[in-house]
Scaffold this active site. Sequence first.
Site: not given
Length: 325
Positions: A36, A52, A102, A172, A223, A225, A256-257
């Site tokens: 939590s 996106n 999301f 994903q 990609t 980073g 990334g999009d």
Amino acid sequence: MRIAVIGSIATDHLMSFSGKIKDQLVADSLENVSLSFLVEHLDVRRGGVAGNISLGLGRLGLNPVLVGAVGQDFGEYRSFLEQHGVDTKSVHVSETQHTSRFLCTTDEEENQIASFYAGAMSEMRDVDVKSVADRVGDLDMALIGANDPEAMLLHTEQCRKYGIPFSADISQQLAIMSGDDVRKLVDGATYLFTNEYEATLLLKNTGWSEAEVLDRVGSWVTTLGGDGVRISGTSHETIEIPSIPDVKVAEPTGVGDAFRAGFLWGLSVSMTMERAAQVGCVFASIVLEAVGPQEYTLDRSEFSNRVAKAYGNDAAAEIESKLRV
């Protein structure tokens, strides 16, 4: 180029807190996890990979065709996209399901835990890519992004059947799809998009070597980073593009999009893959400095200055001459 962007359309609930996710993980009790987080910030934003990417292409001056499934609550989001040049006429509207959601929590080290509610996205398997191509007068490229897994397989097969070039952007969904299904999504792609982690997962799930992947795609765009981008292929030398320096990180969702949108835009205006990847890196850096995947602003001069700083004046001159920002 007439590009169809096929994938999820969602509303993002983005939360952040000042601690570290790893501090709440107990090594000896991972089989009974109950986490939590007391978050300090909540932003509700438009998102989804197809939303996106299509917005990015539209804001760069193209008229991409958005293909996705949404609920009756899509009206305001649709208007926003259309104002930025996105063709939304091929978006399927569910009579019973809500638009996807999301939910993502980001810690101070940019680590994330996320959940995704599919909702209307489950109806994407009822969408036919050929009908989309017929409506717009053929397609030069279909990007098949993260979506309902059955629909991703269907749309990939339809692209092969009807001779529509496609890009595979499994993202994903790599974590939940079988190796056999992943192989079906990759085989024959003009471009395969992954990040570094997804590249490793793809090799593990498919059982293919890197060489075997490259035998099946035109180019593999990875990609990395902060280390930039690598583009591999059997028909060209490996291309390595450094990332943009001195970026003030705000929130990583949608970065990334943004790269994909910039890269595809560059290709659509007849740039080399190297130059297109530079556009993608600049666009990604702009989105990284905004909270939310669609809350950035684009300024022609600022875009050009970032290109010049990272890649030189020749690159800036070529890219700026084609920008319609």
